[in-house]
Write a protein that holds these residues in place. Structure first.
Motif, PDB file in Angstrom:
ATOM      1  N   ALA A  43      47.366 -44.229  13.587  1.00 46.61           N
ATOM      2  CA  ALA A  43      47.034 -43.286  14.365  1.00 46.61           C
ATOM      3  C   ALA A  43      45.957 -42.711  14.686  1.00 46.61           C
ATOM      4  O   ALA A  43      45.818 -41.863  15.593  1.00 46.61           O
ATOM      5  N   ALA A  44      44.932 -43.264  14.110  1.00 48.12           N
ATOM      6  CA  ALA A  44      43.821 -43.150  14.520  1.00 48.12           C
ATOM      7  C   ALA A  44      43.750 -43.565  16.287  1.00 48.12           C
ATOM      8  O   ALA A  44      43.442 -42.327  17.378  1.00 48.12           O
ATOM      9  N   VAL A  45      44.272 -44.973  16.741  1.00 51.94           N
ATOM     10  CA  VAL A  45      43.702 -45.522  17.376  1.00 51.94           C
ATOM     11  C   VAL A  45      44.737 -44.854  19.018  1.00 51.94           C
ATOM     12  O   VAL A  45      44.096 -44.169  19.638  1.00 51.94           O
ATOM     13  N   ASN A  46      45.818 -44.088  18.416  1.00 57.91           N
ATOM     14  CA  ASN A  46      46.546 -43.360  19.206  1.00 57.91           C
ATOM     15  C   ASN A  46      45.507 -41.772  19.312  1.00 57.91           C
ATOM     16  O   ASN A  46      46.491 -41.587  20.410  1.00 57.91           O
ATOM     17  N   ASP A  50      45.542 -40.654  23.035  1.00 58.21           N
ATOM     18  CA  ASP A  50      45.869 -39.377  23.677  1.00 58.21           C
ATOM     19  C   ASP A  50      44.858 -38.322  24.683  1.00 58.21           C
ATOM     20  O   ASP A  50      44.683 -37.224  24.482  1.00 58.21           O
ATOM     21  N   GLY A  51      43.383 -38.971  24.214  1.00 57.53           N
ATOM     22  CA  GLY A  51      42.089 -38.285  24.632  1.00 57.53           C
ATOM     23  C   GLY A  51      41.574 -36.969  23.187  1.00 57.53           C
ATOM     24  O   GLY A  51      40.465 -36.667  23.875  1.00 57.53           O
ATOM     25  N   GLY A  52      42.170 -37.504  22.160  1.00 55.65           N
ATOM     26  CA  GLY A  52      41.287 -36.443  21.498  1.00 55.65           C
ATOM     27  C   GLY A  52      39.969 -37.734  20.202  1.00 55.65           C
ATOM     28  O   GLY A  52      40.331 -38.786  20.884  1.00 55.65           O
ATOM     29  N   ALA A  74      47.379 -49.858  22.948  1.00 53.22           N
ATOM     30  CA  ALA A  74      46.917 -48.441  23.243  1.00 53.22           C
ATOM     31  C   ALA A  74      46.301 -47.904  24.580  1.00 53.22           C
ATOM     32  O   ALA A  74      47.449 -47.086  25.468  1.00 53.22           O
ATOM     33  N   ALA A  75      45.325 -48.863  24.702  1.00 51.13           N
ATOM     34  CA  ALA A  75      44.891 -48.573  26.258  1.00 51.13           C
ATOM     35  C   ALA A  75      45.549 -48.893  27.446  1.00 51.13           C
ATOM     36  O   ALA A  75      46.187 -48.175  28.189  1.00 51.13           O
ATOM     37  N   ASP A  84      37.525 -46.869  27.775  1.00 50.96           N
ATOM     38  CA  ASP A  84      37.888 -45.434  26.531  1.00 50.96           C
ATOM     39  C   ASP A  84      38.616 -45.048  25.721  1.00 50.96           C
ATOM     40  O   ASP A  84      38.479 -44.281  25.038  1.00 50.96           O
ATOM     41  N   VAL A  85      39.516 -45.939  25.151  1.00 57.15           N
ATOM     42  CA  VAL A  85      40.004 -45.622  23.729  1.00 57.15           C
ATOM     43  C   VAL A  85      38.770 -45.636  23.284  1.00 57.15           C
ATOM     44  O   VAL A  85      39.162 -44.810  21.979  1.00 57.15           O
TER      45      VAL A  85
END
Length: 120
Positions: A43-46, A50-52, A74-75, A84-85
């Motif tokens: 969940a944290a990685v997602n 998603d930019g959060g 995810a990246a 970035d992630v």
């Protein structure tokens, strides 16, 4: 529920009416090795993909390999670099009660801009 935070698992998101509800405390519990940490980390990685911003307070010893694997996946999905992630993930090690207390206090500084705070 609107604009839920994905768990990273579509079938679990469906059971949760979209994912984790924003602005609430959600407790995951179960026996050891049931997947609680993996779900929280996913969940944290997602959120980060998603930019959060996600704050992850690790109290047990996070697996760097699993973290890297989830961040890389995810990246790739988001056509981003792993850097970035991971730049949007704030990970804090807190392996004793004093450091856990400090980490939770520090997390309050990020609460306004963090999409997700995990205490694992």
């Amino acid at each position: 529920m609107s604009d839920a935070l994905t768990t990273g698992c579509r079938s679990l998101d469906d059971l949760l009416a979209g994912g984790f509800e924003r602005g609430t405390v959600t407790q995951l519990y179960g026996p050891p090795a049931a997947g609680k940490t993996n779900l929280a980390l996913s969940a944290a990685v997602n959120v980060a993909a998603d930019g959060g911003t996600a704050v992850y307070i690790d109290t047990e010893g996070l697996s760097p390999d699993r973290f890297r694997q989830l961040a890389a996946a995810a990246a790739t999905r988001g056509e981003q670099s792993i850097e970035d992630v991971t730049s949007r993930l704030i990970v804090s090690d807190a392996h004793d009660f004093a450091s856990q207390e400090e980490a939770v206090r520090d997390a309050a500084e990020f609460a306004e801009r963090a999409e997700l705070i995990v205490l694992d």
